[in-house]
Design a protein around this motif. Structure first.
Motif, mmCIF file in Angstrom:
data_model
loop_
_atom_site.group_PDB
_atom_site.id
_atom_site.type_symbol
_atom_site.label_atom_id
_atom_site.label_comp_id
_atom_site.label_asym_id
_atom_site.label_seq_id
_atom_site.Cartn_x
_atom_site.Cartn_y
_atom_site.Cartn_z
ATOM 1 N N ALA A 96 -6.547 0.637 -6.617
ATOM 2 C CA ALA A 96 -7.621 1.230 -5.823
ATOM 3 C C ALA A 96 -7.055 2.492 -5.184
ATOM 4 O O ALA A 96 -6.076 2.424 -4.439
ATOM 5 C CB ALA A 96 -8.107 0.261 -4.758
ATOM 6 N N ASN A 97 -7.615 3.640 -5.522
ATOM 7 C CA ASN A 97 -7.148 4.922 -5.020
ATOM 8 C C ASN A 97 -8.155 5.437 -3.996
ATOM 9 O O ASN A 97 -9.298 5.721 -4.325
ATOM 10 C CB ASN A 97 -7.018 5.915 -6.179
ATOM 11 C CG ASN A 97 -6.557 7.289 -5.739
ATOM 12 O OD1 ASN A 97 -6.533 7.608 -4.562
ATOM 13 N ND2 ASN A 97 -6.194 8.112 -6.712
ATOM 14 N N SER A 98 -7.714 5.559 -2.757
ATOM 15 C CA SER A 98 -8.560 6.070 -1.688
ATOM 16 C C SER A 98 -7.953 7.368 -1.175
ATOM 17 O O SER A 98 -6.997 7.337 -0.390
ATOM 18 C CB SER A 98 -8.675 5.037 -0.569
ATOM 19 O OG SER A 98 -9.459 5.538 0.486
ATOM 20 N N ASP A 99 -8.444 8.484 -1.676
ATOM 21 C CA ASP A 99 -7.951 9.810 -1.282
ATOM 22 C C ASP A 99 -6.442 9.956 -1.458
ATOM 23 O O ASP A 99 -5.751 10.509 -0.608
ATOM 24 C CB ASP A 99 -8.344 10.125 0.165
ATOM 25 C CG ASP A 99 -9.847 10.240 0.351
ATOM 26 O OD1 ASP A 99 -10.522 10.758 -0.570
ATOM 27 O OD2 ASP A 99 -10.349 9.783 1.391
ATOM 28 N N SER A 110 0.841 -1.192 0.000
ATOM 29 C CA SER A 110 0.000 0.000 0.000
ATOM 30 C C SER A 110 0.878 1.244 0.000
ATOM 31 O O SER A 110 1.832 1.341 0.759
ATOM 32 C CB SER A 110 -0.912 0.004 1.220
ATOM 33 O OG SER A 110 -1.747 1.135 1.205
ATOM 34 N N THR A 138 -8.820 4.399 -9.266
ATOM 35 C CA THR A 138 -9.421 3.094 -9.010
ATOM 36 C C THR A 138 -9.891 2.488 -10.325
ATOM 37 O O THR A 138 -10.527 3.158 -11.129
ATOM 38 C CB THR A 138 -10.607 3.235 -8.035
ATOM 39 O OG1 THR A 138 -10.096 3.723 -6.789
ATOM 40 C CG2 THR A 138 -11.315 1.903 -7.817
#
Length: 81
Positions: A70-73, A34, A48
């Motif tokens: 997967a791009n979370s912020d 990550s 994402t």
């Protein structure tokens, strides 16, 4: 080692449906950690659903993995497909 922008190439697509090839001497385990591709959000608008084909390890030829981002912020996680 770490992500290097010059080792990534956009093969085609649109944000959320882009395909990249990434060649590095980093091991596959490092590349799938990550945050490894966080800078690629700024460099390539990695989102994402984008696909990364990674050629990793010694001589950039020890393993080839297809991964989905997967791009979370701004924090990117990739999952081997």
């Amino acid at each position: 080692m770490a992500y290097i922008s010059e080792d990534m190439r956009l093969m085609g697509g649109v944000p959320g449906q882009q395909m990249f090839i990434y060649r590095t001497e980093d091991e596959a385990a490092a590349v799938t950690a990550s945050g490894y591709f966080d800078q690629a959000v700024e460099d390539y608008n990695l989102e994402t659903g984008d696909i990364v084909i990674a050629c990793t390890g010694a001589n950039r030829a020890s393993a080839i993995d297809m991964m989905v981002a997967a791009n979370s912020d701004g924090t990117v996680t990739v999952i081997a497909a």
